[in-house]
Structures are given as C-alpha cells and as structure tokens.
Design a protein around this motif. Structure first.
Motif, PDB file in Angstrom:
ATOM      1  N   ASP A   1       0.821  -1.213   0.000  1.00  0.00           N
ATOM      2  CA  ASP A   1       0.000   0.000   0.000  1.00  0.00           C
ATOM      3  C   ASP A   1       0.853   1.261   0.000  1.00  0.00           C
ATOM      4  OD1 ASP A   1      -2.153  -1.684   0.039  1.00  0.00           O
ATOM      5  OD2 ASP A   1      -2.697  -1.306   2.132  1.00  0.00           O
ATOM      6  N   LEU A   2       1.999   1.229   0.662  1.00  0.00           N
ATOM      7  CA  LEU A   2       2.899   2.372   0.637  1.00  0.00           C
ATOM      8  C   LEU A   2       3.434   2.624  -0.764  1.00  0.00           C
ATOM      9  CD1 LEU A   2       4.976   1.941   3.923  1.00  0.00           C
ATOM     10  CD2 LEU A   2       3.752   4.010   3.252  1.00  0.00           C
ATOM     11  N   LEU A   3       3.794   1.572  -1.448  1.00  0.00           N
ATOM     12  CA  LEU A   3       4.274   1.712  -2.826  1.00  0.00           C
ATOM     13  C   LEU A   3       3.178   2.294  -3.718  1.00  0.00           C
ATOM     14  CD1 LEU A   3       6.202  -1.677  -3.185  1.00  0.00           C
ATOM     15  CD2 LEU A   3       7.212   0.595  -2.989  1.00  0.00           C
TER      16      LEU A   3
ATOM     17  N   ARG B   1       0.599   6.926  -6.478  1.00  0.00           N
ATOM     18  CA  ARG B   1      -0.652   7.659  -6.711  1.00  0.00           C
ATOM     19  C   ARG B   1      -0.495   9.155  -6.443  1.00  0.00           C
ATOM     20  NH1 ARG B   1      -3.351   4.836  -3.557  1.00  0.00           N
ATOM     21  NH2 ARG B   1      -3.639   6.186  -1.741  1.00  0.00           N
ATOM     22  N   HIS B   2       0.242   9.509  -5.396  1.00  0.00           N
ATOM     23  CA  HIS B   2       0.338  10.917  -5.015  1.00  0.00           C
ATOM     24  C   HIS B   2       1.509  11.652  -5.649  1.00  0.00           C
ATOM     25  CE1 HIS B   2      -2.955  10.949  -2.159  1.00  0.00           C
ATOM     26  NE2 HIS B   2      -2.497   9.847  -1.591  1.00  0.00           N
ATOM     27  N   THR B   3       2.559  10.920  -6.015  1.00  0.00           N
ATOM     28  CA  THR B   3       3.727  11.584  -6.624  1.00  0.00           C
ATOM     29  C   THR B   3       3.761  11.430  -8.132  1.00  0.00           C
ATOM     30  OG1 THR B   3       5.183   9.640  -6.451  1.00  0.00           O
ATOM     31  CG2 THR B   3       5.068  11.142  -4.545  1.00  0.00           C
ATOM     32  N   GLY B   4       3.009  10.456  -8.644  1.00  0.00           N
ATOM     33  CA  GLY B   4       3.038  10.201 -10.080  1.00  0.00           C
ATOM     34  C   GLY B   4       4.243   9.403 -10.522  1.00  0.00           C
ATOM     35  N   GLU B   5       5.023   8.907  -9.580  1.00  0.00           N
ATOM     36  CA  GLU B   5       6.217   8.136  -9.918  1.00  0.00           C
ATOM     37  C   GLU B   5       6.203   6.804  -9.176  1.00  0.00           C
ATOM     38  OE1 GLU B   5       9.734  10.327  -9.153  1.00  0.00           O
ATOM     39  OE2 GLU B   5       9.130  12.082 -10.324  1.00  0.00           O
TER      40      GLU B   5
ATOM     41  N   VAL C   1      11.329   3.646   6.404  1.00  0.00           N
ATOM     42  CA  VAL C   1      10.900   3.901   5.028  1.00  0.00           C
ATOM     43  C   VAL C   1      11.005   5.388   4.674  1.00  0.00           C
ATOM     44  CG1 VAL C   1       9.304   1.948   4.976  1.00  0.00           C
ATOM     45  CG2 VAL C   1       8.506   4.175   5.816  1.00  0.00           C
ATOM     46  N   LYS C   2      10.830   5.671   3.386  1.00  0.00           N
ATOM     47  CA  LYS C   2      10.727   7.039   2.895  1.00  0.00           C
ATOM     48  C   LYS C   2       9.247   7.397   2.739  1.00  0.00           C
ATOM     49  CE  LYS C   2      15.121   8.161   1.469  1.00  0.00           C
ATOM     50  NZ  LYS C   2      15.833   9.447   1.558  1.00  0.00           N
ATOM     51  N   ILE C   3       8.872   8.560   3.241  1.00  0.00           N
ATOM     52  CA  ILE C   3       7.531   9.091   3.024  1.00  0.00           C
ATOM     53  C   ILE C   3       7.697  10.317   2.123  1.00  0.00           C
ATOM     54  CG2 ILE C   3       5.483  10.109   4.082  1.00  0.00           C
ATOM     55  CD1 ILE C   3       5.794   7.138   4.668  1.00  0.00           C
ATOM     56  N   LEU C   4       7.211  10.220   0.897  1.00  0.00           N
ATOM     57  CA  LEU C   4       7.566  11.193  -0.135  1.00  0.00           C
ATOM     58  C   LEU C   4       6.467  12.179  -0.486  1.00  0.00           C
ATOM     59  CD1 LEU C   4       9.478   8.728  -2.507  1.00  0.00           C
ATOM     60  CD2 LEU C   4      10.441  10.322  -0.830  1.00  0.00           C
ATOM     61  N   HIS C   5       5.326  12.100   0.213  1.00  0.00           N
ATOM     62  CA  HIS C   5       4.244  13.045  -0.084  1.00  0.00           C
ATOM     63  C   HIS C   5       3.421  13.249   1.190  1.00  0.00           C
ATOM     64  CE1 HIS C   5       0.620  14.789  -1.892  1.00  0.00           C
ATOM     65  NE2 HIS C   5       1.384  15.098  -2.929  1.00  0.00           N
ATOM     66  N   PRO C   6       2.948  14.479   1.445  1.00  0.00           N
ATOM     67  CA  PRO C   6       2.182  14.734   2.672  1.00  0.00           C
ATOM     68  C   PRO C   6       0.904  13.930   2.765  1.00  0.00           C
ATOM     69  CG  PRO C   6       2.124  16.642   1.191  1.00  0.00           C
ATOM     70  CD  PRO C   6       3.167  15.720   0.676  1.00  0.00           C
ATOM     71  N   GLU C   7       0.263  13.625   1.635  1.00  0.00           N
ATOM     72  CA  GLU C   7      -0.972  12.837   1.684  1.00  0.00           C
ATOM     73  C   GLU C   7      -0.701  11.385   2.051  1.00  0.00           C
ATOM     74  OE1 GLU C   7      -4.022  13.827   1.749  1.00  0.00           O
ATOM     75  OE2 GLU C   7      -3.355  15.899   1.544  1.00  0.00           O
ATOM     76  N   VAL C   8       0.469  10.864   1.693  1.00  0.00           N
ATOM     77  CA  VAL C   8       0.842   9.518   2.129  1.00  0.00           C
ATOM     78  C   VAL C   8       0.998   9.515   3.648  1.00  0.00           C
ATOM     79  CG1 VAL C   8       2.579   7.695   1.984  1.00  0.00           C
ATOM     80  CG2 VAL C   8       1.974   9.018  -0.066  1.00  0.00           C
ATOM     81  N   LEU C   9       1.642  10.533   4.167  1.00  0.00           N
ATOM     82  CA  LEU C   9       1.790  10.657   5.618  1.00  0.00           C
ATOM     83  C   LEU C   9       0.431  10.684   6.301  1.00  0.00           C
ATOM     84  CD1 LEU C   9       3.576  11.318   8.158  1.00  0.00           C
ATOM     85  CD2 LEU C   9       3.137  13.731   7.625  1.00  0.00           C
ATOM     86  N   SER C  10      -0.453  11.559   5.826  1.00  0.00           N
ATOM     87  CA  SER C  10      -1.767  11.714   6.444  1.00  0.00           C
ATOM     88  C   SER C  10      -2.563  10.415   6.391  1.00  0.00           C
ATOM     89  CB  SER C  10      -2.526  12.841   5.735  1.00  0.00           C
ATOM     90  OG  SER C  10      -3.807  12.997   6.293  1.00  0.00           O
ATOM     91  N   GLU C  11      -2.533   9.762   5.254  1.00  0.00           N
ATOM     92  CA  GLU C  11      -3.295   8.523   5.078  1.00  0.00           C
ATOM     93  C   GLU C  11      -2.823   7.423   6.018  1.00  0.00           C
ATOM     94  OE1 GLU C  11      -3.603   5.056   1.649  1.00  0.00           O
ATOM     95  OE2 GLU C  11      -3.378   7.147   1.003  1.00  0.00           O
ATOM     96  N   PHE C  12      -1.512   7.239   6.124  1.00  0.00           N
ATOM     97  CA  PHE C  12      -0.988   6.110   6.890  1.00  0.00           C
ATOM     98  C   PHE C  12      -0.957   6.388   8.388  1.00  0.00           C
ATOM     99  CE2 PHE C  12      -0.093   4.577   2.767  1.00  0.00           C
ATOM    100  CZ  PHE C  12       0.028   3.202   2.882  1.00  0.00           C
ATOM    101  N   ARG C  13      -0.878   7.640   8.795  1.00  0.00           N
ATOM    102  CA  ARG C  13      -0.933   7.937  10.229  1.00  0.00           C
ATOM    103  C   ARG C  13      -2.278   7.540  10.833  1.00  0.00           C
ATOM    104  NH1 ARG C  13       0.605  13.690  12.235  1.00  0.00           N
ATOM    105  NH2 ARG C  13       1.317  12.625  14.123  1.00  0.00           N
TER     106      ARG C  13
END
Length: 500
Positions: free
Chosen positions: A110-112, A117-121, A142-154
C-alpha cells in the motif's frame, strides 16, 4: 498572515492540534515550516510543558515539515488491526509469520501504491526502505515522499506510529553537548579518592552511597551489566586484558555510521563517554592505580550503539534498538544502563525498551544533562518512560540540590552524589581512554551508571531475585523512602543497607 510565527504562537498551534485529533483532515497541501520555525516550536513545547516532544502528538504539517527537512526518512511501527496490548507482548510476537507478516506485506504494498498515486512516480521496495528490517520488532524504516501519504498512513488501524526518524533540532539538542571526553585529568585532588588494596582508586562520592561497606558482602558476582553507549576504548586495559578475575567481558558494536551501508564500525569508542560509564559501573579492582567500578566483579557487555550521548540520528535510534534486543535476548544480562537520550521521543527506541523490559531486564536511564543555562528541561527520553528507572545527579551536602547541569522532575526515581557542592568541576572519577590516570565525569550520566552498579551489588546477594525485588530493596534503602519527592524520587540509595 506572516509565516514567521513566534514560539508562543507555534506551541499554541501544536497543542490545539493535539486536542483536536478527531477533527476531519483536509486534503490541501499543509503549511510547511522551515528549520528555524520548527525548532522554535520544539523549544516552545519544551518550555511550556516540561515534557519531551512526541511526534505522534503533532499535527501532520509539523511532521511533514520535519520529514521534508530530513531526507523524508520515517519509521513506521505496525501491528495487525485490532491487536491488543502490544506494549506488554512485543517480546512474544513473530513478525515473520501469520497476521504479522500479512500486515507487513500489505503495508509495504500500500505504501508503494500510495506513493505512486500521489507523486506520479513508481518506486520499488529498494527505493522505499531506508534500512533493512531486523526480523524481530514490527518496525519499517521507510521514505515518506508526499504529505498525503503521511496523512493517510498515520490514520490506519494497523499503524502504531509514523514519525520522522532522522530530524535533528541542532539549536535545541546541541545545548547539551555531545558528552564526549577521553582525556585523563591533569591533576586529581588528593581528597577526591581513597586507595584500597591492591592499589585501586575509590572515587570520593562512593562514600555518600556507602558502596565500600556494601563490598564487604557483595561485589556484583555473576550479575550481567549491559552498558549501551558509545562503546569502549581498546586502549583502556581495564576494560580489556585486565578485566579478568573470571568475569565475562563482551564488546559489541551495532552502530552503522553510514546511511548507505549496513556495516557497523565495531565496538571501539570514538567519544569516550561509553568508556567512562563502563568504568563507573564495572571497572575491575586492580593494582594499576586506576579507579574501581561499583560492581567490580560483575560481568559486562559494552555495546557501541551511538556516536555520542544524544539519540538523534536514525542510525543511532536503530543502534540503540538493536542493542536493547541483544540485551533482552541475553540470559546473562540482568541490568541495562543507558546514559544517553534526547528531547524527542522515538518509537524505535520505545519498542526496544519494551522488548528488553518485558524480558525481565532492569533498565536505568539518565534523566538528562545540559549546559547550566538550559537545564530547565525536564526528564528526557527514554528516562521518562514507565519501563525505565530514571536517575539524576545531585551535589554533596544538604538539602538535596541537583548538580549544575542535571535535569530533575517527577519521573526521577533515584539520585546519586556526583558533584562537590562548592566546586562544580570536582565530580566523580572514572577510566580515561588509556592508562591509570582517571578523569572527572559527572551529570546524570555518571549518576545512572553508578546506580546501575549498585543494582548489580543488590542483585548479586541473591541472583534468583526478580527485577521487582531488586528495585524494591533499592527503594527501601533510599534516603527519602517511603516518601517520594517531586523532583528527586526516592532519593539516594544506601548500598550498604540495600545489600543487607
């Protein structure tokens, strides 16, 4: 409105966000703080609350800002959704099987997907992971590369914490100094030691804890002490060839100095602090003229887990966690001494502490040592945890007064005399990098290693005791017990009384 916020405004925003965790989150790009603003927020939090800074209580924009300023390195603690009471069961789980393995795999997948989904890469697991998993604790670096990924997984039920792992607030942390010192003192005042057979120096402050009297019945035999710190110097013969007397000595290294390599740099000290603490707790009683440790017949495991006393970089947090796992799994270790810490909490280190604690280890941690003008900080992490025993240093004489650089507070359990009341520079004595000439050392660090040594003396009187029994004997022999002081806990342990 200007983004140059005052410290007071920043901390108010932080506290308000903590109180409103159930408020629906927006999907707008969060405000980002620069390093000066973020450090001002941390400073204001410390001043207004007297508590360590916990990323899990901070709003998304604060956490994201810290990630952006530290190469996006994060640590994610996980558990199967609905799993109960992990803090008390973390030593029992198997992350390589069943629901644990399934949860881990789903999170990685899901992180991948979320990152793409959020970075386009698209990224691979190699891109995602900062460090390999240890196969024991439920942690992903891990690397968290977008603020929405952070918000979603927290907010996921299977995520226990998701926090920055490599953010260092230099303006805050460097005020404590690195704690590094390796040189022997140019001169030792005659009144700062006595000599016992066969020629060892006993530091002056041992008398306040009646340590020599306790030696008539116990010296720490068959009890294992683990010092988690910056390692020990190979040049110091008292922690190498002279350790002797049938004792066991293990020198290990788990600190990985390079982010790009999983190799450790070995057990050797490069700071001096670990050597000093090992000397206080367990240096042998020899004819060399060097100082003797409190538990001079205990076994010793000295683990290099950090580069200095501040557990701030991700590699230091992983090192401390790995060292705690080693101590937890070692049946020959009863006591862990950690004269290291930080003003930030760490999920990685918390998991390690709970793992070792749940396996019966008695863990002593330093309450904190700072420059005199910043010692208003309260008890630092991990000494503030309920699973640890917090120790700080005090001056000689009455009434009780903390040493000039020591922290105190409600989490403190014990104190030890570490400093002359009328001379801040005359502290305890311990081993230097090499040779017999000792060096001065003080602060809550020295108090912690000394008190851990006293615990080994108490445990050695009956090796079949439990951790709780040893701790209770220490409490009952402390200077304030049965009362408990709001800053100094149970007080100073009388080693003679505790070992009877």
């Amino acid at each position: 409105m200007s983004r140059i916020l005052t410290s007071l405004t920043l901390v108010c925003l932080f506290l308000t966000a903590c109180e409103r965790e159930d408020t629906p989150k927006t999907t707008a790009t969060p405000t980002e703080y620069d390093r000066a603003e973020l450090n001002a927020l941390v400073e204001a939090h410390l001043q207004s609350t007297d508590k360590v800074f916990d990323w899990n209580q901070a709003p998304d924009e604060v956490v994201w800002s810290a990630l952006s300023l530290s190469e996006n390195e994060a640590v994610l603690g996980y558990q199967p959704a609905g799993f109960q009471d992990l803090d008390a069961r973390i030593h029992e789980i198997d992350v390589n099987a069943g629901d644990w393995l399934q949860t881990r795999n789903e999170l990685v997948s899901d992180l991948l997907a979320a990152t793409e989904r959020h970075t386009g890469e698209a990224i691979t697991e190699t891109d995602l992971f900062v460090a390999p998993e240890d196969g024991i604790l439920p942690i992903l670096d891990v690397k968290i590369l977008h603020p929405e990924v952070l918000s979603e997984f927290r907010r996921r039920a299977d995520v226990r914490y998701l926090e920055p792992s490599n953010y260092t607030a230099a303006e805050v942390q460097l005020r404590s100094g690195s704690g590094c010192s390796e040189a022997p003192a140019d001169a030792i005042a005659a009144g700062d030691f006595t000599t016992v057979s066969p020629g060892a120096k006993v530091p002056w402050n041992y008398d306040y804890m009646n340590i020599q009297q306790a030696w008539t019945r116990t010296q720490g035999d068959n009890i294992g002490l683990c010092i988690i710190d910056s390692g020990t110097y190979p040049e110091q013969s008292e922690l190498n060839g002279n350790f002797g007397n049938g004792r066991e000595l293990s020198r290990l290294g788990v600190y990985q100095p390079s982010w790009w390599s999983s190799r450790t740099d070995g057990p050797d000290d490069r700071c001096g602090h670990g050597t000093q603490m090992a000397g206080l707790a367990a240096a042998p009683r020899t004819s060399s003229g060097s100082t003797v440790g409190v538990a001079y017949r205990s076994d010793l495991t000295a683990i290099r887990a950090t580069s200095d006393v501040i557990i701030n970089a991700s590699k230091e947090k992983r090192g401390v966690k790995d060292a705690l796992v080693i101590a937890g799994r070692d049946a020959g270790t009863q006591i862990v001494s950690m004269s290291i810490g930080d003003v930030f909490s760490s999920g990685t280190v918390k998991d390690g502490i709970r793992y070792a604690h749940n396996r019966g280890k008695l863990i002593f941690c330093a309450a904190g040592t700072s420059l005199s003008w910043t010692s208003w900080y309260g008890v630092i992490f991990p000494a503030n945890m309920s699973e640890t025993v917090a120790v700080t240093g005090i001056q000689s004489g009455s009434p009780i007064q903390r040493c000039n650089t020591c922290h105190d507070g409600s989490e403190v359990d014990f104190v030890a005399v570490m400093q002359r009341r009328n001379d801040d520079d005359r502290t305890s004595l311990t081993l230097s990098r090499s040779g017999a000439q000792p060096g001065y050392v003080g602060g809550s660090s020295a108090a912690t290693a000394t008190t851990a040594g006293i615990a080994a003396l108490v445990w050695a009187t009956d090796p079949g005791q439990s951790r709780e029994q040893v701790l209770q004997r220490m409490k009952e022999a402390a200077s304030i017990y049965p009362a408990r002081d709001g800053d100094f806990g149970w007080g100073m342990v009388d080693a003679d009384a505790a070992t009877r």
